[in-house]
Structure formats: structure tokens, C-alpha cells
Motif scaffolding. Structure first.
Motif, PDB file in Angstrom:
ATOM      1  N   LYS A   5      19.163 -44.819  -5.610  1.00 49.11           N
ATOM      2  CA  LYS A   5      19.899 -44.379  -6.772  1.00 49.11           C
ATOM      3  C   LYS A   5      18.226 -43.584  -7.483  1.00 49.11           C
ATOM      4  O   LYS A   5      19.566 -42.799  -8.017  1.00 49.11           O
ATOM      5  CB  LYS A   5      20.381 -45.795  -7.577  1.00 49.11           C
ATOM      6  N   ARG A  40      19.923 -39.060  -8.407  1.00 48.62           N
ATOM      7  CA  ARG A  40      20.320 -38.453  -9.692  1.00 48.62           C
ATOM      8  C   ARG A  40      18.936 -36.885  -9.848  1.00 48.62           C
ATOM      9  O   ARG A  40      19.624 -35.969 -10.543  1.00 48.62           O
ATOM     10  CB  ARG A  40      20.279 -39.871 -10.731  1.00 48.62           C
ATOM     11  N   THR A  41      17.825 -37.279  -9.493  1.00 50.34           N
ATOM     12  CA  THR A  41      17.373 -36.144  -9.903  1.00 50.34           C
ATOM     13  C   THR A  41      17.492 -34.835  -8.659  1.00 50.34           C
ATOM     14  O   THR A  41      17.890 -33.648  -9.487  1.00 50.34           O
ATOM     15  CB  THR A  41      15.754 -35.945  -9.490  1.00 50.34           C
ATOM     16  N   ASP A  66      24.132 -39.811  -8.632  1.00 49.89           N
ATOM     17  CA  ASP A  66      24.215 -39.336 -10.494  1.00 49.89           C
ATOM     18  C   ASP A  66      23.362 -40.782 -10.480  1.00 49.89           C
ATOM     19  O   ASP A  66      23.962 -40.908 -11.294  1.00 49.89           O
ATOM     20  CB  ASP A  66      25.529 -39.497 -10.714  1.00 49.89           C
ATOM     21  N   GLY A  67      22.411 -41.897  -9.692  1.00 49.80           N
ATOM     22  CA  GLY A  67      21.922 -42.752 -10.471  1.00 49.80           C
ATOM     23  C   GLY A  67      22.143 -43.786 -10.205  1.00 49.80           C
ATOM     24  O   GLY A  67      22.242 -44.654 -11.118  1.00 49.80           O
TER      25      GLY A  67
END
Length: 646
Positions: free
Chosen positions: A614, A618-619, A637-638
Motif C-alpha cells: 500500500k 503511494r510513494t 495511492d496507498g
């Protein structure tokens, strides 16, 4: 012109001859009150010939009745052949029986091709009793007569009768032909039977016939002997497309997708143009291997055709099971025709990819459009409820199956309900449900409960479920391993050691967690703690970079998922090199911009790797798709498509 023709010929200036349809009592229900208008330029027999060939059937039957009532027998036997075909086209079984009576009374049935045509007609209409009686009345029979009956028995799953007829025909001095063997091979459900029939094929000199070879290939694969099926294929010097279809389909159906696709490529190189049956098998091979890129290439071949419903469903299934829901939805919307398989495939695909609410909405649309759900549809619906925690909805759909859709719940539906209750932590309710089931729970039901016990850390109930499984399947290794893991989760190390000793004594080895992904034409496999990959040094550096980056966002390794009695540092080191983490790092190194990372796993993803994926999504701004044995996780996106409920 013979006397009979002259008798029924009228001049061109005459008015049309109108004859009442004189129907005997036994056929008065066929075409009641039918008045036959004849062409004034044709005799009755000529009109019968024309009507038998072109129809309509009602006029042709009216002409037949008139001929019968006047005791005329001047029609050519070929006319009756055309009339039988007309009956088949119209689905008029009663008319076919009437023709049979006429031919019998008129003395035509010694004409064997007419008898065989009637046999085929009865078989097509599913009137096996009529066919068998006619067959028994025949004074002479040829290979067509025997083969028609053999095929008829096989179609209604009377394999024993088919084999008896196969023996009797040879005792009657009739040699089986290619069509006989292609039919009788469908009855072979053991390797011994296949090889016996294979020898019979060779004895009759038909082993070089492509049609027979294709059936032999199908039979070998159906009985699990893919090696012999492939050997039969390799003995062919110049195979036709039917043979290629058989061997590609055989490998696809037995789970050997690599070989199926290898042969598919060979077939194209040999100059054969893939037809829809071949493409369907190729798509199934891609589905079994979760080989999306190859599936997309096969899809490209489909654009040359107007795909039929079977092919469209296979394409839809491939995209759903390869985790490409966007492409699945586009193809679903474009399908000109949808059946219950189409709807069920899309519903299950949405559910398995974490979009349960959309699956339920699609189910409502399916019903609104008049499609009736079936057994498989309801499995998909209950799966959707289970993986979204929709307990009340699940109960509603389960209870409504019989009342609303006339579907009797089966073991898969009960299993979904146990999973639904277990995932929701309602373990006592799940046990009560199992005990109140209408049939004895199988090992799969208890295994589902055991999995829920691990999630909710209920050790005592886990031991009970494991005990029930081992009663049914005493040698089940997975249960021993899972129970050992549950004890380890609970830090009950003495029980863990007891279980591991028992496993060592029995020679049970824990299956290592594997993650794999395809890059180009190569599959890369990653196993927890295995550093043998050719790019391991780069993978290690990339993994360090990713962990450092997500640590700044608050990531802390969750050592709860390490099932060994180790110190914290050792646990962190152990969990750092889980297979899916290494696969993600490798994917980041080798994937192109904008393209998702797609990973397959043989075991359920652990919580720490789930959190890792997750945060990396995102990163790095990267879509990561991980498929475990049950479902897909889409990390973007996490967040994960499962909503952290898995």
C-alpha cells in the motif's frame, strides 16, 4: 410422360387444382383443415417434389396425404429425403413420424439411405425409442446405421449401450469408419479403455486419419494422459486445424498452459489460421496461467473475426481472472449478446477484484434485463458478500436462492456462508451453521472455518476444526501446517514444537511462500529468504530504498507475522525478504512507466507485505496488483481494493 403423370397434368389455361387435405385419424393434428393449392402447370407428384425441397412443410405434408389417399407411389425416394430435412428444419417430430408411416406402407423402407435418414431424424429429435425400434426393424444395416445409433447413445450418456452396439456391428460384419471411432472414443473414461480403442483404430487402419487422431488426442487428454495425447499429435505428418485444436485444447484443459501456448505459436508458424475454437483454448490457457500479455495478443487475433458468445465469454473470463477489470468491463459492455455465463463471469470478476458492491449492482441489472441467475451466479454473489463483510446481505441472498430462483444451495454456497461468518468474526454462528447444514460438511467447509480461526486467533476452535478435517482426510498436510501457524501466532511454542515434530515424523514439509511475475517472455520467481535470483544485488538495494522511503511515512515492520520464536531484529530481517516484497522491488526496477506491476502468489499475503505494498503504491505512484489463491489486491495511492478486509 407416363400414365400417372398424364392423369394429374392440367393445361396451362385450367384453373388451379384444389385438393382437400385428406388427413387420416392418426395424423389429423398435424396441419388441420389444410387446403392444398397446386400449380396448374404441374402434376401432383411434381408439386410434391417441389414442396419437399422448398416447402412450406404444411403444403408438402398436404401433398403427401393426397398421394397417400390415392395410393400413389410415384415419388422419387430423394423427395422423401428432402421432406425429412424439411421436418428437421421445422422441428416437426410428428410430421416426421407421419413420413415414416407413409414410407412403411408404401414399401420404401428397404431403401437404406431413407431408413438411415429417418434414424438420424429420430436421434435429432431425441426420440431414441423410435430410433431403436426402427433400427431393430431394418432388414439391412450399414456403417451409417450403426454409427447413428452409437452416437445417439453417447449423446444421452448411455456409454454401455454404445459400446455394446460397437461390438455388435463388428459381429455383424460391418467395419467401423472414422465417424464411428470419433464417436465411440467419447465413451472412454479410463486410460485402459482409451488404449484398447487406440489398438482397435490401428487394427482397422484408421490411425493415420486426422479426424480419428483428433478424437484420440481428446480421449488421452480427457483421461489425464497428456504425454500420450501429445505423442499422437507428434506422429502426424501433416495435421489439419482440427488436430491442432484438439492438442491445444487438451493442454489448456489439463492446466498446462505453457505447452498449449507453445503449440498455439507453432500452429501459427506452420501457416494455420487460428479459428474460434483454437482461440478459445488459447484464452483458457492464458487464464489458467494468469498470462495477461499473451491474452491480449490472442485478443488481437479475435479482431479478425466476429466472435461468437463462447469466445466472448472466454475473453471476458481471461480479463477477469488476470485482474484487468477495466478491459473486462469494456468487453462486457461491447458484447452484442450476453448469457448467464457472461453475467456470472463479470459478477465473480468484480467480487474477486475487491469490487463487491459493484458486483451486487450488476446482479440487480442482470435480473432487470431478464437473465435468470444459476448456481454459479449465486456463488459469485455470496463470494462478493463474504469479501466485503456484508453479512445481512449474504443471509438474504442465501435464503432467497431457493425461493426466488429455484436454486438448491450446494456445498460451494454453504462454504461461502461459513467464510462470510468467519471473516466477520462470527465464529460461534459459523459453527452453528455448519452443524445445522442439510448435508455432512466436507473438509473444505472445515478448512474454511480453520482459516477464519487463524484470522481471529481462536486457537481452541482451530484445534476442533483441524480435528474434523483430519477425520475426513487423515493425511492432509495443509491442515497440520496451518494449525502449527495458528499456535505460532498465539505464541504457544510448545504446541508449535509438537506439531513440527509430528510433521517431521510424517515427512510433511511446509510449502514455501512463492511470488512470481512475468517480465517480457520470462517468469521470475521469488521465495522468502532465497537470494539466488540473478539480480538479487539490485533487488536488495531497491528494497532498501523503498523501505527507507516508506519508513518516513511511518512504516514499521509488523513482526507478528513471523512464525518463529526469534528476537525482534531477527524477525525484522526475516520479514524483510518475503517473496512479494522482493517481487515488488524487482518490478520497480524492470517495469515501464505507467504500466502496473502484476504479481502472483501461492499463499495468502501477510499483513506486513500488504501494508508495504500500500505504501509503495503511494510513494512510487504505481499500481501494484497481487493475486493470491483466492482474490486480487489492487494497491493504488496507498489503498487496497480489499478495503483491508481479507
Amino acid at each position: 410422360m407416363n400414365r400417372l403423370s398424364r392423369h394429374f397434368t392440367t393445361s396451362a389455361s385450367s384453373r388451379a387444382l384444389v385438393l382437400p387435405c385428406l388427413l387420416p385419424n392418426h395424423s389429423s393434428g398435424l396441419f388441420p383443415n389444410k387446403i392444398l393449392t397446386l400449380d396448374p402447370n404441374q402434376s401432383l407428384v411434381q408439386s410434391f417434389t417441389r414442396l419437399s425441397l422448398h416447402g412450406p412443410l404444411s403444403d408438402a405434408m398436404a401433398a403427401l396425404e393426397t398421394i397417400d389417399s390415392r395410393c400413389l407411389h410415384a415419388a422419387d425416394p430423394i423427395d422423401y429425403l428432402h421432406l425429412i430435412k424439411l421436418c428437421l428444419s421445422a422441428g416437426a417430430a410428428d410430421a416426421g413420424r407421419r413420413i415414416h408411416r407413409h414410407l412403411t406402407s408404401a414399401g420404401y423402407l428397404p431403401v437404406l439411405f431413407l431408413s438411415n435418414s429417418l434414424l438420424g431424424m429420430y436421434v435429432r429429435f431425441g426420440l431414441i425409442g423410435d430410433a431403436r425400434q426402427l433400427f431393430g426393424d431394418l432388414p439391412h444395416r450399414n456403417v451409417v446405421s450403426w454409427t447413428t445409433m452409437i452416437s445417439a447413445f453417447i449423446d444421452i450418456e448411455l456409454g454401455r449401450e454404445a459400446l455394446e452396439f460397437f461390438v455388435w456391428m463388428q459381429r455383424d460384419g460391418i467395419r467401423p469408419n472414422m465417424f464411428t471411432f470419433s464417436s465411440i472414443l467419447r465413451t472412454c473414461d479410463t486410460l485402459k479403455a482409451v488404449w484398447a480403442m487406440h489398438c482397435c483404430v490401428i487394427k482397422h487402419g484408421l490411425d493415420s486419419d486426422d479426424f480419428v487422431r483428433s478424437s484420440l488426442i481428446d480421449a488421452h487428454f480427457r483421461c489425464g494422459d497428456s504425454e500420450s495425447g501429445h505423442l499422437v499429435f507428434n506422429e502426424i505428418i501433416t495435421g489439419d486445424l482440427v488436430v491442432w485444436n484438439s492438442v491445444i485444447g487438451g493442454f489448456a484443459q489439463t492446466g498446462n498452459g505453457h505447452e498449449a501456448l507453445k503449440l498455439f505459436r507453432q500452429m501459427k508458424r506452420a501457416g494455420f489460421l487460428a479459428k474460434q475454437a483454437t482461440l478459445t483454448s488459447a484464452l483458457r490457457a492464458c487464464t489458467g496461467m494468469v498470462f495477461l500479455e499473451m491474452g491480449q495478443q490472442v485478443h488481437g487475433h479475435l479482431l479478425k473475426y466476429k466472435p461468437d458468445l463462447i469466445l466472448n465469454n472466454a475473453l471476458l473470463d481471461m480479463y477477469c481472472k488476470c485482474g484487468s477489470l477495466e478491459e473486462a468491463e469494456v468487453n462486457f459492455e461491447r458484447m452484442p449478446e450476453k448469457d448467464v455465463i457472461s453475467w456470472s463471469t463479470m459478477i465473480s470478476g468484480l467480487a474477486q477484484n475487491g469490487r463487491s458492491l459493484e458486483a451486487l449492482r450488476l446482479f440487480d441489472l442482470m435480473k432487470a434485463e431478464g437473465a435468470k441467475p444459476n448456481y454459479i451466479t449465486m456463488v459469485g454473489i455470496l463470494f462478493a458478500c463474504s469479501h466485503a463483510g456484508l453479512v445481512e446481505d449474504g443471509w438474504y441472498y442465501f435464503r432467497s436462492m431457493n425461493q426466488l430462483f429455484d436454486i438448491e444451495p450446494g456445498s460451494e454456497h454453504y462454504g461461502c456462508m461459513v467464510d462470510l461468518l468467519g471473516r466477520a468474526g462470527k465464529l460461534a454462528e459459523a459453527v452453528k451453521f455448519i452443524h445445522e447444514m442439510e448435508f455432512k460438511p466436507d473438509a473444505i467447509i472445515w478448512r474454511t472455518l480453520l482459516g477464519a480461526c487463524r484470522v481471529h486467533k481462536n486457537v481452541s476452535l482451530a484445534a476442533y476444526a483441524a480435528q474434523e478435517i483430519l477425520k475426513l482426510e487423515p493425511g492432509d498436510e495443509g491442515t497440520c501446517i496451518l494449525l502449527s501457524n495458528i499456535y505460532a501466532d498465539a505464541k504457544q511454542w510448545s504446541y508449535v514444537e509438537q506439531m513440527r515434530k509430528m510433521m517431521r515424523d510424517r515427512g510433511i514439509r511446509k510449502e514455501p511462500g512463492r511470488s512470481w511475475m512475468d517480465v517480457g517472455k520470462e517468469t521470475h520467481v521469488f521465495i522468502a529468504g532465497d537470494f539466488s535470483h540473478a539480480q538479487m544485488e539490485g533487488i536488495g538495494r531497491e528494497l532498501e530504498r523503498l523501505i527507507s522511503k516508506i519508513s518516513n511515512m511511518g512504516y514499521v515492520p509488523d513482526t507478528e507475522f513471523v512464525l518463529h520464536d526469534l528476537g525482534r531484529e531477527q524477525k525484522e530481517e526475516s520479514i524483510r525478504y518475503h517473496g512479494e516484497k522482493m517481487a515488488i522491488a524487482f518490478g520497480m526496477m524492470n517495469s515501464t512507466s505507467g504500466k502496473p506491476i502484476r504479481i502472483m502468489k501461492n499463499l495468502r499475503i501477510c499483513g506486513d507485505c500488504h501494508a508495504f505494498a500500500k505504501l509503495v503504491s503511494r510513494t512510487e505512484g504505481k499500481l501494484i496488483v497481487i493475486r493470491d489463491p483466492v482474490r486480487f489486491h489492487h494497491f493504488q495511492d496507498g489503498a487496497c481494493s480489499c478495503g483491508d478486509y481479507w
